[in-house]
Design an enzyme around this catalytic site. Sequence first.
Site, PDB file in Angstrom:
ATOM      1  N   LYS A 251      42.033  73.217  39.189  1.00  0.00           N
ATOM      2  CA  LYS A 251      42.800  74.144  38.350  1.00  0.00           C
ATOM      3  C   LYS A 251      42.992  73.627  36.927  1.00  0.00           C
ATOM      4  O   LYS A 251      43.640  74.290  36.115  1.00  0.00           O
ATOM      5  CB  LYS A 251      44.151  74.431  39.012  1.00  0.00           C
ATOM      6  CG  LYS A 251      44.019  75.087  40.384  1.00  0.00           C
ATOM      7  CD  LYS A 251      45.353  75.246  41.073  1.00  0.00           C
ATOM      8  CE  LYS A 251      45.205  75.828  42.471  1.00  0.00           C
ATOM      9  NZ  LYS A 251      44.507  74.916  43.402  1.00  0.00           N
TER      10      LYS A 251
ATOM     11  N   LYS B 158      51.408  78.787  42.061  1.00  0.00           N
ATOM     12  CA  LYS B 158      50.732  77.929  43.036  1.00  0.00           C
ATOM     13  C   LYS B 158      50.822  76.466  42.617  1.00  0.00           C
ATOM     14  O   LYS B 158      50.984  76.155  41.424  1.00  0.00           O
ATOM     15  CB  LYS B 158      49.277  78.343  43.218  1.00  0.00           C
ATOM     16  CG  LYS B 158      48.472  78.562  41.951  1.00  0.00           C
ATOM     17  CD  LYS B 158      47.126  79.222  42.275  1.00  0.00           C
ATOM     18  CE  LYS B 158      46.382  79.599  41.007  1.00  0.00           C
ATOM     19  NZ  LYS B 158      45.097  80.297  41.304  1.00  0.00           N
TER      20      LYS B 158
ATOM     21  N   ARG C 223      33.362  83.739  45.486  1.00  0.00           N
ATOM     22  CA  ARG C 223      32.961  82.335  45.416  1.00  0.00           C
ATOM     23  C   ARG C 223      31.487  82.288  45.006  1.00  0.00           C
ATOM     24  O   ARG C 223      30.629  82.848  45.687  1.00  0.00           O
ATOM     25  CB  ARG C 223      33.176  81.655  46.775  1.00  0.00           C
ATOM     26  CG  ARG C 223      32.450  80.310  46.978  1.00  0.00           C
ATOM     27  CD  ARG C 223      32.806  79.238  45.974  1.00  0.00           C
ATOM     28  NE  ARG C 223      34.225  78.959  45.874  1.00  0.00           N
ATOM     29  CZ  ARG C 223      34.858  78.072  46.642  1.00  0.00           C
ATOM     30  NH1 ARG C 223      34.192  77.405  47.587  1.00  0.00           N
ATOM     31  NH2 ARG C 223      36.157  77.845  46.461  1.00  0.00           N
TER      32      ARG C 223
ATOM     33  N   ARG D 236      35.218  87.248  49.053  1.00  0.00           N
ATOM     34  CA  ARG D 236      36.246  86.991  50.063  1.00  0.00           C
ATOM     35  C   ARG D 236      37.381  87.980  49.834  1.00  0.00           C
ATOM     36  O   ARG D 236      38.073  87.912  48.826  1.00  0.00           O
ATOM     37  CB  ARG D 236      36.716  85.547  49.964  1.00  0.00           C
ATOM     38  CG  ARG D 236      35.592  84.533  50.147  1.00  0.00           C
ATOM     39  CD  ARG D 236      35.984  83.147  49.725  1.00  0.00           C
ATOM     40  NE  ARG D 236      36.359  83.099  48.312  1.00  0.00           N
ATOM     41  CZ  ARG D 236      36.842  82.006  47.720  1.00  0.00           C
ATOM     42  NH1 ARG D 236      37.025  80.895  48.403  1.00  0.00           N
ATOM     43  NH2 ARG D 236      37.161  82.036  46.436  1.00  0.00           N
TER      44      ARG D 236
ATOM     45  N   ARG E 257      46.319  86.065  49.538  1.00  0.00           N
ATOM     46  CA  ARG E 257      45.271  85.048  49.479  1.00  0.00           C
ATOM     47  C   ARG E 257      43.999  85.551  50.140  1.00  0.00           C
ATOM     48  O   ARG E 257      44.037  86.259  51.150  1.00  0.00           O
ATOM     49  CB  ARG E 257      45.748  83.773  50.169  1.00  0.00           C
ATOM     50  CG  ARG E 257      47.028  83.190  49.566  1.00  0.00           C
ATOM     51  CD  ARG E 257      47.620  82.114  50.441  1.00  0.00           C
ATOM     52  NE  ARG E 257      47.969  82.621  51.769  1.00  0.00           N
ATOM     53  CZ  ARG E 257      48.377  81.851  52.776  1.00  0.00           C
ATOM     54  NH1 ARG E 257      48.488  80.555  52.601  1.00  0.00           N
ATOM     55  NH2 ARG E 257      48.675  82.387  53.938  1.00  0.00           N
TER      56      ARG E 257
ATOM     57  N   ASP F  13      35.476  80.156  41.532  1.00  0.00           N
ATOM     58  CA  ASP F  13      36.133  81.364  42.018  1.00  0.00           C
ATOM     59  C   ASP F  13      36.311  82.331  40.861  1.00  0.00           C
ATOM     60  O   ASP F  13      36.821  81.949  39.794  1.00  0.00           O
ATOM     61  CB  ASP F  13      37.489  81.023  42.634  1.00  0.00           C
ATOM     62  CG  ASP F  13      37.356  80.130  43.865  1.00  0.00           C
ATOM     63  OD1 ASP F  13      36.282  80.143  44.491  1.00  0.00           O
ATOM     64  OD2 ASP F  13      38.326  79.430  44.188  1.00  0.00           O
TER      65      ASP F  13
ATOM     66  N   GLU G 174      39.072  79.117  39.221  1.00  0.00           N
ATOM     67  CA  GLU G 174      38.996  77.723  39.648  1.00  0.00           C
ATOM     68  C   GLU G 174      37.551  77.239  39.573  1.00  0.00           C
ATOM     69  O   GLU G 174      36.607  78.016  39.732  1.00  0.00           O
ATOM     70  CB  GLU G 174      39.512  77.541  41.086  1.00  0.00           C
ATOM     71  CG  GLU G 174      40.995  77.756  41.257  1.00  0.00           C
ATOM     72  CD  GLU G 174      41.490  77.348  42.649  1.00  0.00           C
ATOM     73  OE1 GLU G 174      40.741  76.674  43.386  1.00  0.00           O
ATOM     74  OE2 GLU G 174      42.622  77.720  42.994  1.00  0.00           O
TER      75      GLU G 174
ATOM     76  N   ASN H  47      35.708  74.363  41.692  1.00  0.00           N
ATOM     77  CA  ASN H  47      35.914  73.472  42.831  1.00  0.00           C
ATOM     78  C   ASN H  47      34.805  72.430  42.885  1.00  0.00           C
ATOM     79  O   ASN H  47      33.634  72.762  43.079  1.00  0.00           O
ATOM     80  CB  ASN H  47      35.924  74.281  44.131  1.00  0.00           C
ATOM     81  CG  ASN H  47      37.043  75.304  44.158  1.00  0.00           C
ATOM     82  OD1 ASN H  47      38.166  74.995  44.501  1.00  0.00           O
ATOM     83  ND2 ASN H  47      36.721  76.538  43.762  1.00  0.00           N
TER      84      ASN H  47
END
Length: 321
Positions: free
Chosen positions: A125, A160, A210, A224, A232, A272, A280, A282
């Site tokens: 993040k 978050k 993703r 997703r 979420r 994401d 994000e 990752n």
Amino acid sequence: MSLAVAIQMDPMESININADSTFALALEAQRRGHALFHYLPSDLALKNGRVLAWVRPVQVRREMGNHFSFGDAQLVDLATMDVVLMRQDPPFDMAYITATHLLEHIHPRTLVVNDPVHVRNAPEKLLVTHFPGLLPPTLITTDRRHIMDFRAEYKDIVLKPLFGNGGAGVFHVKPDDENLNSLLEMFTQLYREPVIVQAYLPEVRQGDKRIILVDGQPAGAVNRVPQAGEARSNLHVGGRAMKAELTSRDREICEAIGPTLRARGLIFVGIDVIGNYLTEINVTSPTGIQEIDRFDDVCIEAQIWDAIELRRATTSDIPTA
């Protein structure tokens, strides 16, 4: 080219062989003739400048309940390995950071994927904040006054933990929600770090995409979609995987971040995207390749190993730090 590959990951017994990206990478490595060894982060040690680990030779197979076999544990110097895959799941805590410091002693002559220095410097993040114009309105702070001002400006927000993962601790705070102060009290009790607050993106109801990048290039995507009544979209909290295509905006985002990822040795990355926004990047233990493989009839793990083997061929003669 046969390589000795050590995989630093969570217990093999606990993985879902139909979803786990590390398992797919292990299967592909084995198919290529690479020798595989498994160890846990707790098996690591730094002794007189040498990075040691208790590793076990492992063979993998796509058989539910019988998906791996271990050989006898042996203490090895990880500098004798060709590749180390750093694939344990977050949280990105001090134990995780310490592991990156230890593996830094053997990289790049032993190729650590992803580069441990840049894993340490690229929390999901925070790395994204270096690409203005790609992320939604975002605030990172411990100061409640800033948070209240941000909420007054954007009304509908998401709160978050800065170093959370897997959707844990993510809250959608609507304009009429009276629980924000209580949530901030709870975050203060649970975390010493700042929290991250973002403007809520209603496009998340259509999915949180993703996208997998291999050495800075987009390799595929999966959408997703969150369940009804759930903010979420993470798959392991009930999000539904759906086939996804890369849009022109997705490709624009990948083109903007790809050179940085490649330069930092971040070979396997999952980003994401919600609507038109990158949320994000990752780099610790990204997932999603098995779902994309099934939807698109591709083999992303093969692309990842192609990139690893190429990178390994160009770094094998570099001395360790």
